[in-house]
Design a protein around this motif. Structure first.
Motif, short mmCIF file in Angstrom:
data_model
loop_
_atom_site.label_atom_id
_atom_site.label_comp_id
_atom_site.label_asym_id
_atom_site.label_seq_id
_atom_site.Cartn_x
_atom_site.Cartn_y
_atom_site.Cartn_z
N ARG A 159 0.85 -1.19 0.00
CA ARG A 159 0.00 0.00 0.00
C ARG A 159 0.89 1.24 0.00
NH1 ARG A 159 -5.20 -1.37 1.73
NH2 ARG A 159 -5.77 0.71 0.97
N VAL A 160 0.31 2.39 -0.38
CA VAL A 160 1.06 3.64 -0.47
C VAL A 160 0.73 4.51 0.73
CG1 VAL A 160 1.51 5.71 -1.84
CG2 VAL A 160 1.11 3.51 -2.98
N LEU A 161 1.76 4.93 1.45
CA LEU A 161 1.56 5.76 2.63
C LEU A 161 0.91 7.09 2.27
CD1 LEU A 161 4.75 5.51 4.89
CD2 LEU A 161 2.40 4.88 5.49
N ALA A 162 -0.07 7.49 3.06
CA ALA A 162 -0.71 8.80 2.88
C ALA A 162 -0.25 9.79 3.93
CB ALA A 162 -2.23 8.66 2.92
N ALA A 163 0.49 9.33 4.93
CA ALA A 163 1.01 10.20 5.99
C ALA A 163 2.35 9.65 6.45
CB ALA A 163 0.03 10.26 7.17
N ASP A 164 3.23 10.56 6.87
CA ASP A 164 4.54 10.13 7.38
C ASP A 164 4.38 9.20 8.58
OD1 ASP A 164 5.65 11.78 5.48
OD2 ASP A 164 6.26 13.35 6.90
N VAL A 165 5.31 8.30 8.73
CA VAL A 165 5.37 7.43 9.91
C VAL A 165 6.46 7.97 10.82
CG1 VAL A 165 5.84 5.11 10.78
CG2 VAL A 165 4.54 5.42 8.66
N VAL A 166 6.05 8.46 11.99
CA VAL A 166 6.97 9.06 12.96
C VAL A 166 7.12 8.12 14.15
CG1 VAL A 166 7.40 11.05 14.45
CG2 VAL A 166 6.26 11.37 12.24
N ALA A 167 8.35 7.88 14.55
CA ALA A 167 8.61 6.95 15.65
C ALA A 167 7.95 7.45 16.94
CB ALA A 167 10.10 6.79 15.86
N ARG A 168 7.22 6.56 17.60
CA ARG A 168 6.58 6.88 18.87
C ARG A 168 7.47 6.48 20.06
NH1 ARG A 168 0.47 4.51 17.73
NH2 ARG A 168 -0.31 6.29 16.52
N VAL A 169 8.52 5.75 19.78
CA VAL A 169 9.41 5.29 20.83
C VAL A 169 10.85 5.45 20.38
CG1 VAL A 169 7.78 3.60 21.78
CG2 VAL A 169 9.33 2.93 19.93
N THR A 170 11.77 5.33 21.33
CA THR A 170 13.20 5.28 21.02
C THR A 170 13.62 3.82 21.02
OG1 THR A 170 13.66 7.46 21.95
CG2 THR A 170 15.50 5.90 21.87
N GLN A 171 14.44 3.44 20.03
CA GLN A 171 14.84 2.05 19.90
C GLN A 171 16.36 1.94 19.76
OE1 GLN A 171 13.06 -0.62 20.22
NE2 GLN A 171 14.61 -2.10 19.61
N ALA A 198 7.99 -3.80 8.90
CA ALA A 198 8.75 -4.13 10.10
C ALA A 198 9.17 -2.86 10.84
CB ALA A 198 9.96 -4.97 9.74
N LEU A 199 9.65 -1.86 10.10
CA LEU A 199 10.09 -0.62 10.73
C LEU A 199 8.91 0.11 11.36
CD1 LEU A 199 12.21 1.54 11.34
CD2 LEU A 199 11.82 2.48 9.04
N ALA A 200 7.80 0.21 10.66
CA ALA A 200 6.63 0.90 11.21
C ALA A 200 6.15 0.23 12.49
CB ALA A 200 5.51 0.94 10.17
N ALA A 201 6.14 -1.10 12.51
CA ALA A 201 5.73 -1.82 13.71
C ALA A 201 6.70 -1.55 14.85
CB ALA A 201 5.64 -3.32 13.42
N ALA A 202 8.00 -1.56 14.56
CA ALA A 202 9.00 -1.29 15.59
C ALA A 202 8.87 0.13 16.14
CB ALA A 202 10.41 -1.52 15.04
N MET A 203 8.38 1.04 15.31
CA MET A 203 8.15 2.41 15.75
C MET A 203 6.85 2.56 16.53
SD MET A 203 9.62 4.70 12.59
CE MET A 203 11.38 5.09 12.54
N ASN A 204 6.21 1.43 16.82
CA ASN A 204 5.03 1.36 17.69
C ASN A 204 3.76 1.87 17.02
OD1 ASN A 204 3.85 0.51 20.08
ND2 ASN A 204 4.07 2.50 21.07
#
Length: 399
Positions: A31-43, A155-161
């Motif tokens: 799918r194509v992102l319609a909004a930026d994915v910003v990290a909600r946590v520090t990893q 995987a990255l989006a999930a890790a970013m919570n």
């Protein structure tokens, strides 16, 4: 007839990205992102061990071997709550939080576990520690809008919570084949009839490029039926027709759909195959009229439908990717229409692959298209070309 580039520009001017929708992160691949994915946590959220071993103070490794007192252990997910003082060590594992006071991990294979103590034979101060935020920190933009998501992106989006992501909804493309002479695969063939492949092939292309096909079936050469079936495109982002756009048939499409609000933008372009391409709007729905010949239909779909689907999803709608190749056989001079010649590719002696056209380029021959690796692009009025000359090609991996 208008040039290919002008036709594409006029088509794309009718499309804007569709709205976004929320989907589970695990369902977002392709799918194509319609909004930026910003990290909600520090990893990682704090310093952790990169290996199985012992947390120690680097200063205790000045003289080796060194025997250190064991004061506890810290399995992953259960941090040690005390402080490591000089001469002490804590047993830990990959992913364990580095306890206060420690700044180094020594590998378990470089130590001897004495039970109440550990004997360190080898170790380097500061090694095997993953610093807090090594991967990313809260507030980091990990993925930008307008990106088609890969498995790695998920995987990255999930890790970013992020349990959900905002992606462009899938464009809905209505597909309507026309003609008394065509029937669906598996249906009885009457005199003069042939099996229709256009609708199914276009539906497959729409799915591959992120859309949802809405198959309206096959409309016979009958004004009433054509009008009824075309109304099934209401609510879709695009209506694609095949057939009924060549000389002698054009009036059927124009007159029947004109009564339903069709506004014709252009008809006929200077290309081969695909001259009778048509584009307009049926009320609020853009209409792309593809030729009925199966090769012409798919070549035009690759050149015009795919860019439209990309724009609807917020992607760069540039024309299909071009590459370069060396000719495997000479070609005659071209006329005023831009040619797209089916060809095979094989490795060459130099940096470029070798593209060789099929002897027959009839627009009804799907077997040639299925066997082809690319289309050789011959601009209008291109001079004769010799074997070894460099040409533009359109790889066919998109269809």
């Amino acid at each position: 007839m208008i040039p290919v580039d002008e036709a594409l520009a006029r088509i794309l001017s009718h499309f804007q990205p569709v709205a976004g929708e929320l989907v589970g992160v695990g369902e977002a691949v392709d799918r194509v992102l319609a909004a930026d994915v910003v990290a909600r946590v520090t990893q990682p959220p704090t310093a952790v061990s990169a290996m199985d071993g012992w947390a120690v103070r680097g200063s205790d490794l000045a003289t080796l071997p060194a025997t250190l007192t064991r004061i506890g252990e810290a399995p992953a997910g259960r941090p040690y709550t005390g402080t490591v003082a000089p001469g002490q060590a804590v047993r830990l594992f990959t992913g364990s939080v580095i306890p206060d006071g420690a700044d180094t991990v020594v590998l378990q294979e470089d130590c001897d576990d004495l039970g109440h103590a550990v004997r360190v034979r080898e170790g380097t101060p500061g090694r095997w520690v993953r610093a807090a935020g090594l991967d990313f920190t809260a507030g980091t933009v990990g993925l930008r809008a307008g990106r088609r998501l890969t498995v790695r992106d998920v995987a990255l989006a999930a890790a970013m919570n992020h349990p959900f992501l905002t992606v462009r909804r899938r464009p809905r493309v209505a597909i309507l084949a026309t003609g008394d002479e065509v029937v669906m695969p598996g249906e009885p063939l009457g005199p003069g009839q042939i099996v229709s492949s256009n609708g199914l092939a276009l539906a497959a292309l729409v799915r591959r490029h992120g859309g949802i096909p809405v198959n309206l079936g096959i409309a016979p050469d009958d004004a009433d039926t054509l009008g009824i079936l075309a109304r099934g495109a209401a609510g879709c982002d695009l209506l694609v027709t095949t057939g009924g756009a060549s000389v002698g048939e054009h009036d059927l499409i124009r007159n029947v759909l004109g009564a339903q609000g069709l506004e014709l933008d252009f008809w006929k372009i200077a290309m081969r195959p695909g001259k009778p391409l048509m584009f307009g709007r049926l009320g609020a729905t853009p209409l792309l009229g593809l030729p009925g010949n199966p090769v012409s239909s798919l070549v035009c779909a690759a050149l015009f439908l795919v860019p439209a689907l990309r724009r609807l999803q917020g992607l760069d709608p540039a024309e299909p990717h071009r590459a370069r190749a060396a000719l495997g056989a000479p070609l005659p001079a071209n006329d005023r229409r831009q040619d797209y010649l089916r060809a095979t590719l094989r490795p060459g002696d130099g940096a470029l692959p070798i593209a060789t056209t099929f002897g027959q380029q009839d627009s009804s021959m799907l077997s040639r298209l299925a066997a082809a690796d690319c289309l050789i692009v011959r601009p209008p009025h291109a001079p004769a070309a010799e074997a070894g000359d460099t040409v533009d090609i359109v790889p066919l991996d998109g269809i």
